[in-house]
Design a protein around this motif. Structure first.
Motif, PDB file in Angstrom:
ATOM      1  N   ILE A   1       8.733 -26.154  -6.593  1.00 22.87           N
ATOM      2  CA  ILE A   1       7.526 -25.698  -6.207  1.00 22.87           C
ATOM      3  C   ILE A   1       6.657 -25.100  -7.184  1.00 22.87           C
ATOM      4  CG2 ILE A   1       6.139 -24.295  -4.242  1.00 22.87           C
ATOM      5  CD1 ILE A   1       8.678 -24.521  -2.452  1.00 22.87           C
ATOM      6  N   LEU A   2       5.585 -25.521  -7.503  1.00 27.30           N
ATOM      7  CA  LEU A   2       4.635 -24.996  -8.426  1.00 27.30           C
ATOM      8  C   LEU A   2       3.635 -24.531  -7.494  1.00 27.30           C
ATOM      9  CD1 LEU A   2       4.118 -28.180 -11.175  1.00 27.30           C
ATOM     10  CD2 LEU A   2       5.940 -26.044 -11.035  1.00 27.30           C
ATOM     11  N   PHE A   3       3.296 -22.896  -7.816  1.00 25.72           N
ATOM     12  CA  PHE A   3       2.346 -22.535  -7.084  1.00 25.72           C
ATOM     13  C   PHE A   3       0.966 -21.482  -7.782  1.00 25.72           C
ATOM     14  CE2 PHE A   3       0.913 -18.787  -4.405  1.00 25.72           C
ATOM     15  CZ  PHE A   3       0.616 -19.654  -3.200  1.00 25.72           C
ATOM     16  N   SER A   4      -0.010 -21.910  -7.594  1.00 31.07           N
ATOM     17  CA  SER A   4      -1.045 -21.166  -8.242  1.00 31.07           C
ATOM     18  C   SER A   4      -1.999 -20.542  -7.388  1.00 31.07           C
ATOM     19  CB  SER A   4      -2.008 -22.419  -8.965  1.00 31.07           C
ATOM     20  OG  SER A   4      -2.984 -21.806  -9.571  1.00 31.07           O
ATOM     21  N   GLY A   5      -1.912 -19.216  -7.106  1.00 25.61           N
ATOM     22  CA  GLY A   5      -2.679 -18.414  -6.211  1.00 25.61           C
ATOM     23  C   GLY A   5      -2.959 -17.046  -6.592  1.00 25.61           C
ATOM     24  N   GLY A   6      -3.946 -16.440  -6.062  1.00 27.61           N
ATOM     25  CA  GLY A   6      -4.520 -15.098  -6.229  1.00 27.61           C
ATOM     26  C   GLY A   6      -5.834 -15.079  -6.941  1.00 27.61           C
ATOM     27  N   GLY A   7      -6.236 -15.810  -7.956  1.00 30.65           N
ATOM     28  CA  GLY A   7      -7.270 -15.797  -8.624  1.00 30.65           C
ATOM     29  C   GLY A   7      -8.573 -15.880  -7.616  1.00 30.65           C
ATOM     30  N   ASN A   8      -8.578 -16.844  -6.662  1.00 33.25           N
ATOM     31  CA  ASN A   8      -9.657 -16.850  -5.644  1.00 33.25           C
ATOM     32  C   ASN A   8      -9.886 -15.675  -4.915  1.00 33.25           C
ATOM     33  OD1 ASN A   8     -10.997 -19.236  -6.749  1.00 33.25           O
ATOM     34  ND2 ASN A   8      -9.655 -20.486  -5.258  1.00 33.25           N
ATOM     35  N   ASP A   9      -8.755 -15.046  -4.461  1.00 31.83           N
ATOM     36  CA  ASP A   9      -8.721 -13.984  -3.699  1.00 31.83           C
ATOM     37  C   ASP A   9      -9.253 -12.604  -4.132  1.00 31.83           C
ATOM     38  OD1 ASP A   9      -6.111 -14.412  -1.659  1.00 31.83           O
ATOM     39  OD2 ASP A   9      -5.911 -15.653  -3.451  1.00 31.83           O
ATOM     40  N   ILE A  10      -9.215 -12.814  -5.598  1.00 30.52           N
ATOM     41  CA  ILE A  10      -9.996 -11.667  -6.420  1.00 30.52           C
ATOM     42  C   ILE A  10     -11.364 -11.720  -6.604  1.00 30.52           C
ATOM     43  CG2 ILE A  10      -9.630 -10.246  -8.604  1.00 30.52           C
ATOM     44  CD1 ILE A  10      -6.578 -10.583  -7.881  1.00 30.52           C
TER      45      ILE A  10
ATOM     46  N   ALA B   1       9.793 -16.771   1.550  1.00 33.10           N
ATOM     47  CA  ALA B   1      10.705 -16.758   2.625  1.00 33.10           C
ATOM     48  C   ALA B   1      10.639 -18.097   3.325  1.00 33.10           C
ATOM     49  CB  ALA B   1       9.813 -15.922   3.941  1.00 33.10           C
ATOM     50  N   LEU B   2       9.675 -18.968   3.000  1.00 34.94           N
ATOM     51  CA  LEU B   2       9.516 -20.474   3.175  1.00 34.94           C
ATOM     52  C   LEU B   2      10.665 -21.148   2.659  1.00 34.94           C
ATOM     53  CD1 LEU B   2       5.905 -21.040   4.378  1.00 34.94           C
ATOM     54  CD2 LEU B   2       7.731 -20.778   5.881  1.00 34.94           C
ATOM     55  N   ARG B   3      10.654 -20.884   1.234  1.00 37.58           N
ATOM     56  CA  ARG B   3      11.608 -21.440   0.415  1.00 37.58           C
ATOM     57  C   ARG B   3      12.876 -21.087   0.852  1.00 37.58           C
ATOM     58  NH1 ARG B   3      15.370 -19.058  -2.357  1.00 37.58           N
ATOM     59  NH2 ARG B   3      16.166 -20.182  -4.182  1.00 37.58           N
ATOM     60  N   SER B   4      13.340 -19.892   1.125  1.00 37.56           N
ATOM     61  CA  SER B   4      14.702 -19.463   1.509  1.00 37.56           C
ATOM     62  C   SER B   4      15.110 -20.093   2.637  1.00 37.56           C
ATOM     63  CB  SER B   4      14.918 -17.983   1.641  1.00 37.56           C
ATOM     64  OG  SER B   4      14.485 -17.454   0.595  1.00 37.56           O
ATOM     65  N   LEU B   5      14.213 -20.468   3.697  1.00 40.42           N
ATOM     66  CA  LEU B   5      14.568 -21.029   4.983  1.00 40.42           C
ATOM     67  C   LEU B   5      14.854 -22.487   4.836  1.00 40.42           C
ATOM     68  CD1 LEU B   5      14.880 -20.723   7.879  1.00 40.42           C
ATOM     69  CD2 LEU B   5      12.546 -20.905   8.279  1.00 40.42           C
ATOM     70  N   TYR B   6      13.971 -23.140   4.164  1.00 39.29           N
ATOM     71  CA  TYR B   6      13.782 -24.773   4.022  1.00 39.29           C
ATOM     72  C   TYR B   6      14.391 -25.216   2.798  1.00 39.29           C
ATOM     73  CZ  TYR B   6      10.990 -24.195   8.148  1.00 39.29           C
ATOM     74  OH  TYR B   6      10.571 -23.727   9.519  1.00 39.29           O
ATOM     75  N   VAL B   7      14.122 -24.559   1.631  1.00 42.81           N
ATOM     76  CA  VAL B   7      14.638 -25.457   0.291  1.00 42.81           C
ATOM     77  C   VAL B   7      15.314 -24.186  -0.458  1.00 42.81           C
ATOM     78  CG1 VAL B   7      13.154 -27.266   0.182  1.00 42.81           C
ATOM     79  CG2 VAL B   7      12.170 -25.150  -0.463  1.00 42.81           C
ATOM     80  N   PRO B   8      16.381 -23.572   0.113  1.00 40.59           N
ATOM     81  CA  PRO B   8      16.958 -22.354  -0.787  1.00 40.59           C
ATOM     82  C   PRO B   8      17.470 -22.687  -2.147  1.00 40.59           C
ATOM     83  CG  PRO B   8      18.394 -23.265   1.061  1.00 40.59           C
ATOM     84  CD  PRO B   8      17.012 -23.931   1.306  1.00 40.59           C
ATOM     85  N   HIS B   9      17.576 -24.165  -2.501  1.00 40.21           N
ATOM     86  CA  HIS B   9      18.080 -24.719  -3.730  1.00 40.21           C
ATOM     87  C   HIS B   9      17.143 -24.859  -4.621  1.00 40.21           C
ATOM     88  CE1 HIS B   9      17.088 -28.068  -1.111  1.00 40.21           C
ATOM     89  NE2 HIS B   9      16.648 -28.659  -2.334  1.00 40.21           N
ATOM     90  N   ALA B  10      15.674 -24.621  -4.198  1.00 44.21           N
ATOM     91  CA  ALA B  10      14.589 -25.057  -5.095  1.00 44.21           C
ATOM     92  C   ALA B  10      14.077 -23.876  -5.746  1.00 44.21           C
ATOM     93  CB  ALA B  10      13.399 -25.434  -4.262  1.00 44.21           C
ATOM     94  N   LYS B  11      13.561 -23.865  -6.944  1.00 39.54           N
ATOM     95  CA  LYS B  11      12.918 -23.024  -7.832  1.00 39.54           C
ATOM     96  C   LYS B  11      11.431 -22.832  -7.734  1.00 39.54           C
ATOM     97  CE  LYS B  11      16.827 -22.513  -9.695  1.00 39.54           C
ATOM     98  NZ  LYS B  11      17.786 -21.278  -9.389  1.00 39.54           N
ATOM     99  N   VAL B  12      10.692 -21.799  -7.559  1.00 37.16           N
ATOM    100  CA  VAL B  12       9.150 -21.731  -7.509  1.00 37.16           C
ATOM    101  C   VAL B  12       8.721 -21.172  -8.965  1.00 37.16           C
ATOM    102  CG1 VAL B  12       7.424 -20.450  -6.687  1.00 37.16           C
ATOM    103  CG2 VAL B  12       9.383 -20.943  -5.104  1.00 37.16           C
ATOM    104  N   VAL B  13       7.734 -21.930  -9.508  1.00 39.72           N
ATOM    105  CA  VAL B  13       7.289 -21.667 -10.718  1.00 39.72           C
ATOM    106  C   VAL B  13       5.712 -21.282 -10.561  1.00 39.72           C
ATOM    107  CG1 VAL B  13       6.552 -22.390 -12.930  1.00 39.72           C
ATOM    108  CG2 VAL B  13       8.696 -23.062 -12.205  1.00 39.72           C
ATOM    109  N   THR B  14       5.165 -20.241 -10.969  1.00 40.27           N
ATOM    110  CA  THR B  14       3.770 -19.630 -10.774  1.00 40.27           C
ATOM    111  C   THR B  14       2.995 -19.102 -12.266  1.00 40.27           C
ATOM    112  OG1 THR B  14       2.388 -18.418  -9.493  1.00 40.27           O
ATOM    113  CG2 THR B  14       4.486 -17.436 -10.200  1.00 40.27           C
ATOM    114  N   HIS B  15       2.089 -18.858 -12.276  1.00 43.45           N
ATOM    115  CA  HIS B  15       1.522 -18.131 -13.380  1.00 43.45           C
ATOM    116  C   HIS B  15       0.434 -17.249 -13.107  1.00 43.45           C
ATOM    117  CE1 HIS B  15      -2.594 -20.170 -12.747  1.00 43.45           C
ATOM    118  NE2 HIS B  15      -1.888 -20.943 -11.868  1.00 43.45           N
TER     119      HIS B  15
END
Length: 295
Positions: free
Chosen positions: A114-123, A167-181
């Motif tokens: 899972i590639l996740f980009s979040g937080g910039g617009n919140d600020i 939490a969603l990752r652990s529940l549904y795709v516990p084998h998956a890695k998350v990469v963010t920036h």
């Protein structure tokens, strides 16, 4: 022989390229090509900034540059879920969370990353920055121009969204890695977004609100450095929590671009094609570290 329908043609093309924006096509691709590395991208404009002519033009966001490496290689099934302007809180709550959760549940066996980009617009989003700023008073430092309590509460909300993602990752795709920036330092300016030769022209995201608060220009970049620097610190701390180790990885992309440099920045908060490529390169390197079979 029955004629191919529009949906069948779209799915065939998606399966050939390995890239789609349609969840139903991703479902199809995952089952037809289950040996591929499944990647889901969710995020804001750094993952979904529109091309110069909206549908056409050079690669102009992080995901475009990643797609260029994997498209047509028969190695990846990639689903684009990012949306220009989204906030982390928005992505991980309400209907957007439900859609994301359903997609994870339906494709739980096939998603690796899972590639996740979040937080910039919140600020620094247009509706979110003003409540974080104080009206300038003579002698104020950059730190004093920021409502620190409000800012820390905003950061807490952002990282509640990150916790929901994990939490969603652990529940549904516990084998998956998350990469963010994290985000690089944007120099406040009047440069907004322009598309279709100026037919679509938006105001900038930071500068007008600093001016509205009568904040002198020599404090503009220092304020952005505090806001985005603190987000970076919190994101590093989050990814290093013992319960998330080897589950989420933060690629430190702050400091790669030169604030306000026209070769690096297309407008106030979005890099150029080459700027986004500079950001995308270490992100893809981390992806390759985690999944060496990537192209």
């Amino acid at each position: 022989m029955p004629k191919e329908t529009a949906i069948q043609r779209r799915r065939r093309q998606a399966a050939t390229t390995g890239v789609t924006s349609f969840r139903s096509d991703f479902n199809y691709m995952c089952r037809r090509h289950s040996n591929r590395i499944g990647i889901v991208t969710e995020g804001d404009s750094w993952f979904d900034y529109p091309r110069r002519w909206l549908l056409f033009g050079p690669d102009i966001n992080v995901v475009h540059h990643i797609e260029a490496k994997i498209i047509g290689t028969d190695k990846v099934n990639l689903l684009r879920m990012a949306s220009n302007g989204d906030r982390a809180e928005q992505m991980m709550s309400g209907s957007q969370k439900k859609v994301f959760e359903t997609m994870l549940r339906r494709n739980s066996k096939y998603i690796n990353l899972i590639l996740f980009s979040g937080g910039g617009n919140d600020i620094v989003g247009k509706r979110n920055l003003p409540p974080l700023l104080n009206e300038y008073q003579t002698g104020f430092t950059a730190h004093q121009c920021i409502k620190q309590d409000a800012f820390e509460k905003k950061l807490n909300k952002i990282f509640e969204a990150y916790a929901t993602l994990m939490a969603l990752r652990s529940l549904y795709v516990p084998h998956a890695k998350v990469v963010t920036h994290c985000y690089d330092i944007a120099a406040p300016s009047e440069a907004g977004a322009r598309f279709l030769w100026g037919l679509i022209d938006t105001k900038s995201w930071i500068y007008p609100f600093l001016v509205e608060k009568s904040i002198p220009e020599d404090l503009h970049i220092p304020i952005v450095k505090i806001l985005l620097g603190r987000f970076r610190e919190r994101l590093i701390a989050f990814t290093q929590l013992p319960k998330y180790l080897e589950q989420i990885y933060m690629v430190d992309t702050q400091g790669l671009l030169r604030p306000g440099n026209r070769d690096d920045w297309l407008n106030e908060i979005h890099p150029t094609e080459s700027g986004f490529k500079t950001i995308a390169t270490p992100i893809y390197d981390k992806m390759k570290d985690l999944y060496p079979d990537l192209p």
